[in-house]
Write a protein that holds these residues in place. Sequence first.
Motif, mmCIF file in Angstrom:
data_model
loop_
_atom_site.group_PDB
_atom_site.id
_atom_site.type_symbol
_atom_site.label_atom_id
_atom_site.label_comp_id
_atom_site.label_asym_id
_atom_site.label_seq_id
_atom_site.Cartn_x
_atom_site.Cartn_y
_atom_site.Cartn_z
ATOM 1 N N LEU A 40 -1.150 -8.667 -2.634
ATOM 2 C CA LEU A 40 -1.223 -7.209 -2.539
ATOM 3 C C LEU A 40 0.131 -6.575 -2.871
ATOM 4 O O LEU A 40 0.200 -5.524 -3.522
ATOM 5 C CB LEU A 40 -1.655 -6.792 -1.132
ATOM 6 N N ILE A 41 1.209 -7.208 -2.445
ATOM 7 C CA ILE A 41 2.548 -6.700 -2.741
ATOM 8 C C ILE A 41 2.846 -6.847 -4.227
ATOM 9 O O ILE A 41 3.432 -5.953 -4.853
ATOM 10 C CB ILE A 41 3.596 -7.439 -1.889
ATOM 11 N N VAL A 42 2.435 -7.962 -4.824
ATOM 12 C CA VAL A 42 2.636 -8.180 -6.263
ATOM 13 C C VAL A 42 1.960 -7.079 -7.064
ATOM 14 O O VAL A 42 2.553 -6.499 -7.988
ATOM 15 C CB VAL A 42 2.099 -9.562 -6.676
ATOM 16 N N ALA A 64 6.709 0.425 -3.113
ATOM 17 C CA ALA A 64 5.557 -0.395 -3.505
ATOM 18 C C ALA A 64 5.397 -1.603 -2.584
ATOM 19 O O ALA A 64 4.279 -1.940 -2.161
ATOM 20 C CB ALA A 64 5.723 -0.852 -4.956
ATOM 21 N N ALA A 65 6.517 -2.277 -2.276
ATOM 22 C CA ALA A 65 6.433 -3.432 -1.379
ATOM 23 C C ALA A 65 5.935 -3.014 0.003
ATOM 24 O O ALA A 65 5.109 -3.708 0.621
ATOM 25 C CB ALA A 65 7.798 -4.112 -1.274
ATOM 26 N N LEU A 66 6.427 -1.869 0.480
ATOM 27 C CA LEU A 66 5.953 -1.354 1.765
ATOM 28 C C LEU A 66 4.466 -1.047 1.716
ATOM 29 O O LEU A 66 3.708 -1.398 2.627
ATOM 30 C CB LEU A 66 6.731 -0.089 2.139
ATOM 31 N N ALA A 67 4.030 -0.384 0.640
ATOM 32 C CA ALA A 67 2.626 -0.007 0.520
ATOM 33 C C ALA A 67 1.728 -1.240 0.489
ATOM 34 O O ALA A 67 0.679 -1.281 1.149
ATOM 35 C CB ALA A 67 2.414 0.842 -0.729
ATOM 36 N N GLY A 68 2.137 -2.256 -0.267
ATOM 37 C CA GLY A 68 1.331 -3.477 -0.334
ATOM 38 C C GLY A 68 1.228 -4.171 1.007
ATOM 39 O O GLY A 68 0.152 -4.618 1.418
ATOM 40 N N HIS A 69 2.361 -4.252 1.705
ATOM 41 C CA HIS A 69 2.361 -4.940 3.001
ATOM 42 C C HIS A 69 1.584 -4.147 4.056
ATOM 43 O O HIS A 69 0.761 -4.719 4.789
ATOM 44 C CB HIS A 69 3.790 -5.168 3.471
ATOM 45 N N ILE A 70 1.838 -2.849 4.136
ATOM 46 C CA ILE A 70 1.156 -2.035 5.136
ATOM 47 C C ILE A 70 -0.339 -1.978 4.847
ATOM 48 O O ILE A 70 -1.168 -1.934 5.771
ATOM 49 C CB ILE A 70 1.749 -0.615 5.186
ATOM 50 N N GLY A 71 -0.699 -2.011 3.561
ATOM 51 C CA GLY A 71 -2.118 -2.062 3.219
ATOM 52 C C GLY A 71 -2.798 -3.274 3.828
ATOM 53 O O GLY A 71 -3.910 -3.181 4.366
ATOM 54 N N PHE A 72 -2.125 -4.426 3.775
ATOM 55 C CA PHE A 72 -2.682 -5.627 4.405
ATOM 56 C C PHE A 72 -2.783 -5.467 5.917
ATOM 57 O O PHE A 72 -3.799 -5.829 6.525
ATOM 58 C CB PHE A 72 -1.810 -6.845 4.082
#
Length: 579
Positions: free
Chosen positions: A246-248, A357-365
């Motif tokens: 998701l972060i990628v 983007a990294a925050l968004a991917g991680h928080i999305g998970f």
Amino acid sequence: MTRTAQALPTLVAHLLLLALGGAALAMPEVILARVSQLSGPFETRDWLMRGFGAGMIALSLALWIDARRAEGQPVARLLWLLGAGLTASFLLYAQQLSQWWIDDAGITFSYARSLAEGAGLTYQPGQPPTEGYSSTLWMATLALAHLLTFDIPQAAKTIGLGLTVLTLWISITWVWRVTDSALAMVLTVAAIGTAPTVVWSTSGQEHALQALLLLLIGVAAHLRLWRLPVALLLSLLIWTRPETPLIVIAVFVAALYMTRVEEGRTRFLRNLILAALPLAAFAGLMAFRMQYFGDHFPNPYHAKTSASSLAGLVNPFGGGWRYVWGGLQDSGLILLLPLVMVVGARDSLPRRWVIFAALAGHIGFVVWAKGDWMGQYRFLMPVLPLIVVPAVIAIDHAFSIRARAWLATLASVALFANTLTQVDKFDADPTTPLAVVSEIGQNFAKVAERMSIQTPLLAHHDAGAISYERSIGLVDLGGLVDRDVAKNMGNADFLRPYIFEQTQPHFIFGARNFAAASGFLDGPELARDYVPLRFPNHPIMASDYSHIRRDAVQVATGITLTRDADGTLTEVIVTDLEP
């Protein structure tokens, strides 16, 4: 206003911080006796107050460094001293949890031990290969430590703390280079080193490694030499945590957007490396899983995501969003969060968007997985540096020198104090200690030995210490080392025959959670095949379900058998487990 009058508030702040820091270091119990909301006894909380005291002294030193720098005097050596003081503050807080590991870490310990000892990737020798750990890279690191004759739990704690200290030093170096402020460095450590970081860097799990890799992604983006380094770091993250894809995706999309903004073109091929290298790492891991374990996904994926849904991502009242906001509030970082989006003249476009983007991917998970049941927000801990560093840099961009000095000072005091109370609260009621589960497994092993039960088997939802120490066989009702349970966590119709007919454990123990929440123990099989087992002299053995298989019960020393008028066995009471 004269220069002396301007310096007076700073001098008063120096004296107050030095007095508070010195008292906290020299008389921790006296100060603790006056701290409200303390959860544990004063005499066992010395390390927390010492950590607070070291933080106050570091803050006083930072005030002096900034004053000297403003006068053009050299401060390089003092910066090293400040870094040492901030490191000491964090490590003193962490020392409070020196005897705690979370039981889930024991699962990774067990696989690392099996791999290093030549038994393969299995939680106990002789069991089929299953992927019960969450981090391939962390497990391999601990296996190497075991090969080098290090104790696995102690190595996990030491490496976790070492990686976190490295994360703190990289963060304060970055902040200093942008802000030239020692106070900003202190605020950075006070905010990153809050309770979630203290707890999960000492837990034995992989989150300190994850936090370092995520921070390095932000650093690489900030330096604008970032595509290949970020791609390599994302590839390592793929082997560190399962949510990394998701972060990628988020970072790749952000890179396309950045090139569109900067150059007017998307530049798909130039940015492709950000997706291609991590995808290759992911494909290799999936191929290995399929070949070795016969499954594309690890057991934790099956066990922990059965209740997750995409609807939770857009439900602001869902468990995942409550988890995120609760973590930011309890850690105190809610006050710094608005500053993450402040943009200054010296801000870096790649840093801003890659970090976002990294925050968004991680928080999305995190939101999709509905957070986590463990204390002190382990799923938020790895991204704290990505929140804190931009926020601290934003203070330098958005406030005057005097305003940011007072903001950094007051916020640092509040955060250091909050860490003291939050770590104290956790230490008073820690999440599933490895030592407690170890004792539970050993107690059942002692009962089995008393009753001459050969190759005893325990069904229990905590698998770490039992798998690692191998004092007794295990049927994991949490599903992390048992693929069949993991894939059928809520299916009582599957679990009844699986437990009562196929595995037939000698003991069943635990609470009404995980597999037991399906209700499979509510049927007639439990009363038919098992009898209640009590340990009145061992409080940690109290349980919703504590049973022994009827046909395994034998008369033994220190064990009382209770029967009804018809002679039917109704209860087994363990009164003494000592030799």
